[in-house]
Design a protein around this motif. Structure first.
Motif, mmCIF file in Angstrom:
data_model
loop_
_atom_site.group_PDB
_atom_site.id
_atom_site.type_symbol
_atom_site.label_atom_id
_atom_site.label_comp_id
_atom_site.label_asym_id
_atom_site.label_seq_id
_atom_site.Cartn_x
_atom_site.Cartn_y
_atom_site.Cartn_z
ATOM 1 N N GLN A 165 9.399 0.310 1.248
ATOM 2 C CA GLN A 165 9.579 -0.939 0.513
ATOM 3 C C GLN A 165 8.291 -1.746 0.342
ATOM 4 O O GLN A 165 8.337 -2.938 0.045
ATOM 5 C CB GLN A 165 10.675 -1.798 1.149
ATOM 6 N N ARG A 166 7.154 -1.083 0.493
ATOM 7 C CA ARG A 166 5.863 -1.675 0.118
ATOM 8 C C ARG A 166 5.434 -0.986 -1.177
ATOM 9 O O ARG A 166 5.307 0.243 -1.219
ATOM 10 C CB ARG A 166 4.817 -1.463 1.211
ATOM 11 N N PHE A 167 5.199 -1.742 -2.221
ATOM 12 C CA PHE A 167 5.054 -1.170 -3.554
ATOM 13 C C PHE A 167 3.602 -0.812 -3.878
ATOM 14 O O PHE A 167 2.667 -1.510 -3.486
ATOM 15 C CB PHE A 167 5.596 -2.158 -4.594
ATOM 16 N N VAL A 168 3.441 0.303 -4.620
ATOM 17 C CA VAL A 168 2.125 0.754 -5.052
ATOM 18 C C VAL A 168 2.176 1.085 -6.541
ATOM 19 O O VAL A 168 3.239 1.399 -7.090
ATOM 20 C CB VAL A 168 1.653 1.998 -4.262
ATOM 21 N N ASP A 169 1.004 1.028 -7.192
ATOM 22 C CA ASP A 169 0.945 1.361 -8.614
ATOM 23 C C ASP A 169 0.717 2.864 -8.790
ATOM 24 O O ASP A 169 0.738 3.627 -7.818
ATOM 25 C CB ASP A 169 -0.126 0.521 -9.322
ATOM 26 N N ALA A 170 0.499 3.298 -10.018
ATOM 27 C CA ALA A 170 0.396 4.724 -10.309
ATOM 28 C C ALA A 170 -0.799 5.380 -9.634
ATOM 29 O O ALA A 170 -0.814 6.598 -9.452
ATOM 30 C CB ALA A 170 0.318 4.938 -11.818
ATOM 31 N N ASP A 171 -1.806 4.594 -9.249
ATOM 32 C CA ASP A 171 -2.962 5.124 -8.538
ATOM 33 C C ASP A 171 -2.847 4.964 -7.027
ATOM 34 O O ASP A 171 -3.791 5.263 -6.296
ATOM 35 C CB ASP A 171 -4.240 4.429 -9.008
ATOM 36 N N GLY A 172 -1.697 4.489 -6.567
ATOM 37 C CA GLY A 172 -1.500 4.337 -5.134
ATOM 38 C C GLY A 172 -2.058 3.060 -4.553
ATOM 39 O O GLY A 172 -2.113 2.886 -3.329
ATOM 40 N N ARG A 223 8.359 -3.833 -11.062
ATOM 41 C CA ARG A 223 7.956 -2.768 -11.989
ATOM 42 C C ARG A 223 7.106 -3.338 -13.116
ATOM 43 O O ARG A 223 6.121 -2.713 -13.548
ATOM 44 C CB ARG A 223 9.192 -2.053 -12.549
ATOM 45 N N ALA A 224 7.456 -4.535 -13.593
ATOM 46 C CA ALA A 224 6.661 -5.183 -14.634
ATOM 47 C C ALA A 224 5.251 -5.505 -14.137
ATOM 48 O O ALA A 224 4.296 -5.560 -14.927
ATOM 49 C CB ALA A 224 7.356 -6.456 -15.106
ATOM 50 N N ALA A 225 5.117 -5.691 -12.816
ATOM 51 C CA ALA A 225 3.799 -5.971 -12.224
ATOM 52 C C ALA A 225 2.994 -4.700 -12.000
ATOM 53 O O ALA A 225 1.858 -4.757 -11.505
ATOM 54 C CB ALA A 225 3.972 -6.715 -10.900
ATOM 55 N N GLY A 226 3.572 -3.541 -12.335
ATOM 56 C CA GLY A 226 2.823 -2.285 -12.255
ATOM 57 C C GLY A 226 3.265 -1.323 -11.177
ATOM 58 O O GLY A 226 2.642 -0.272 -10.995
ATOM 59 N N ALA A 227 4.337 -1.632 -10.453
ATOM 60 C CA ALA A 227 4.772 -0.751 -9.373
ATOM 61 C C ALA A 227 5.309 0.565 -9.923
ATOM 62 O O ALA A 227 6.144 0.585 -10.825
ATOM 63 C CB ALA A 227 5.845 -1.430 -8.525
ATOM 64 N N ALA A 228 4.812 1.678 -9.368
ATOM 65 C CA ALA A 228 5.280 3.008 -9.753
ATOM 66 C C ALA A 228 6.127 3.640 -8.654
ATOM 67 O O ALA A 228 6.806 4.638 -8.897
ATOM 68 C CB ALA A 228 4.094 3.919 -10.055
ATOM 69 N N GLY A 229 6.057 3.084 -7.456
ATOM 70 C CA GLY A 229 6.815 3.629 -6.339
ATOM 71 C C GLY A 229 6.680 2.737 -5.128
ATOM 72 O O GLY A 229 6.013 1.690 -5.171
ATOM 73 N N GLN A 230 7.338 3.159 -4.036
ATOM 74 C CA GLN A 230 7.265 2.381 -2.797
ATOM 75 C C GLN A 230 7.199 3.296 -1.588
ATOM 76 O O GLN A 230 7.727 4.404 -1.588
ATOM 77 C CB GLN A 230 8.455 1.415 -2.688
ATOM 78 N N VAL A 276 0.616 -3.097 -4.811
ATOM 79 C CA VAL A 276 1.040 -4.101 -5.782
ATOM 80 C C VAL A 276 1.514 -5.305 -4.974
ATOM 81 O O VAL A 276 2.552 -5.279 -4.331
ATOM 82 C CB VAL A 276 2.178 -3.572 -6.679
ATOM 83 N N ARG A 277 0.715 -6.350 -5.000
ATOM 84 C CA ARG A 277 1.007 -7.519 -4.162
ATOM 85 C C ARG A 277 1.935 -8.481 -4.911
ATOM 86 O O ARG A 277 1.582 -8.992 -5.968
ATOM 87 C CB ARG A 277 -0.295 -8.229 -3.772
ATOM 88 N N THR A 278 3.103 -8.716 -4.344
ATOM 89 C CA THR A 278 4.064 -9.665 -4.907
ATOM 90 C C THR A 278 4.696 -10.450 -3.761
ATOM 91 O O THR A 278 4.487 -10.143 -2.586
ATOM 92 C CB THR A 278 5.183 -8.944 -5.695
ATOM 93 N N ASP A 279 5.512 -11.425 -4.110
ATOM 94 C CA ASP A 279 6.212 -12.214 -3.098
ATOM 95 C C ASP A 279 7.208 -11.368 -2.304
ATOM 96 O O ASP A 279 7.658 -11.789 -1.231
ATOM 97 C CB ASP A 279 6.952 -13.380 -3.760
ATOM 98 N N LEU A 280 7.563 -10.190 -2.814
ATOM 99 C CA LEU A 280 8.521 -9.351 -2.102
ATOM 100 C C LEU A 280 7.977 -8.861 -0.765
ATOM 101 O O LEU A 280 8.744 -8.537 0.145
ATOM 102 C CB LEU A 280 8.930 -8.151 -2.966
ATOM 103 N N ASP A 281 6.640 -8.806 -0.626
ATOM 104 C CA ASP A 281 6.054 -8.410 0.658
ATOM 105 C C ASP A 281 6.500 -9.337 1.784
ATOM 106 O O ASP A 281 6.614 -8.911 2.940
ATOM 107 C CB ASP A 281 4.524 -8.424 0.579
#
Length: 336
Positions: free
Chosen positions: A255-262, A245-252, A265-270
């Motif tokens: 379990q693949r995360f996206v920011d408020a514009d869809g 969320r701190a990296a900008g994720a607004a949703g998933q 959001v690339r993180t190690d969680l991928d």
């Protein structure tokens, strides 16, 4: 098929009228040809013609389109136009805790009346709403060679995993399809464990199928613990979710995360997720989301802005929120 004034129609009973009303609006209100409506709604032109005739029989079409009580065509159109999404259905829900059941029931009736096209159908088996849909979907005529494939490995408790497998089995039976399960943790502790899992031949076959989906029933949620999931229970930890969320994720999405514009959001969680990737999901022929509730407002808006949804079935409060907060989509958001 009429109801007394002030009495809300049962969700399932109103679904046929919703489809009739939608076809009537597209034909009489938006002046689309029957062929265009058939292509838009994935049905035959003959069925469009029958639905238009039914609209006249039911008194929905007179000199204007008379919308049956409990339907919200203007709001549906507003969300469709604001986000550039092909199809939106709004369902009036009595209380938040009833959202999974009522949305799932409407989806089941909708896809019983308007059967799914496509041979490879992706399914989010751990979604509470989609499990209701699978349970209540009427059995139709099977399509030879059709497959229902799980898009994400197991999440949550053993009980939830068992319910998820049964939902996949039920959906497959209703569609006359062969089920393909992904019986492996959906979130693993480290990238090395994921690499080992992906070497399993059954897992590899499933992941390969996810690259050629005709239809995808997509699970959407907040970038947080939600629904029946618990942090760390075949799922991300609370610290991992705070970081994303701190990296900008607004949703998933699955379990693949996206920011408020869809945007992704690339993180190690991928590297910890065993399931469909965003490029595979982008390539799916038709992406269907059945979801609602206040906790999912930000995620739904993000996924709509990013062009991740082709058909949305949601509750009235969520649709009103989406219409009120819509911005004009930037075409660059649609490229991954």
């Amino acid at each position: 098929m009429t109801s007394p004034v002030g009495q809300r129609r049962p969700a399932g009973a109103s679904t046929q009228l919703r489809l009739v009303s939608q076809v009537a609006r597209l034909y009489h209100g938006r002046h689309l040809r029957q062929r265009e409506i058939a292509e838009r709604l994935h049905m035959s032109q003959a069925r469009v013609s029958r639905l238009l005739a039914m609209a006249q029989d039911e008194g929905i079409v007179r000199t204007v389109v008379a919308v049956p009580e409990g339907l919200y065509p203007e709001l549906e159109t507003a969300v469709e136009l604001a986000y550039g999404v092909a199809e939106v259905h709004v369902v009036e829900v009595t209380e938040d805790k009833a959202i999974p059941y009522e949305l799932g029931s409407v989806a089941a009736q909708y896809f019983s009346d308007s059967p799914l096209d496509g041979r490879v159908i992706g399914f989010t088996s751990w979604s509470s709403t989609l499990r209701v849909m699978a349970r209540e979907l009427a059995t139709g005529r099977g399509v030879r060679g059709r497959t229902v494939v799980e898009m994400l490995g197991d999440l949550g408790s053993p009980d939830l995993q068992h319910d998820a497998a049964r939902a996949t089995q039920r959906l497959s039976a209703a569609l006359g399809a062969d089920p393909v399960y992904l019986r492996t943790p959906g979130v693993v502790p480290d990238a090395a464990r994921r690499a080992a899992v992906l070497h399993d031949p059954y897992v590899a076959r499933t992941i390969e199928l996810l690259g050629r989906l005709d239809v995808a029933f997509v699970g959407v949620g907040p970038a947080d613990t939600h629904g029946p999931l618990r942090a760390g229970d075949n799922f991300f930890s609370a610290d991992q979710l705070r970081a994303v969320r701190a990296a900008g994720a607004a949703g998933q999405l699955l379990q693949r995360f996206v920011d408020a514009d869809g945007r992704a959001v690339r993180t190690d969680l991928d590297e910890l997720v065993v399931g469909i990737t965003l490029p595979q999901l982008r390539a799916a022929g038709r992406r269907i989301v059945v979801a609602g509730g206040a906790s999912k407002h930000a995620a739904l808006a993000a996924c709509l802005r990013g062009g991740w949804i082709d058909l949305l079935i949601t509750d009235l409060a969520s649709a009103r929120h989406l219409a009120a907060t819509a911005g004009q989509p930037d075409e660059s958001r649609f490229a991954y």
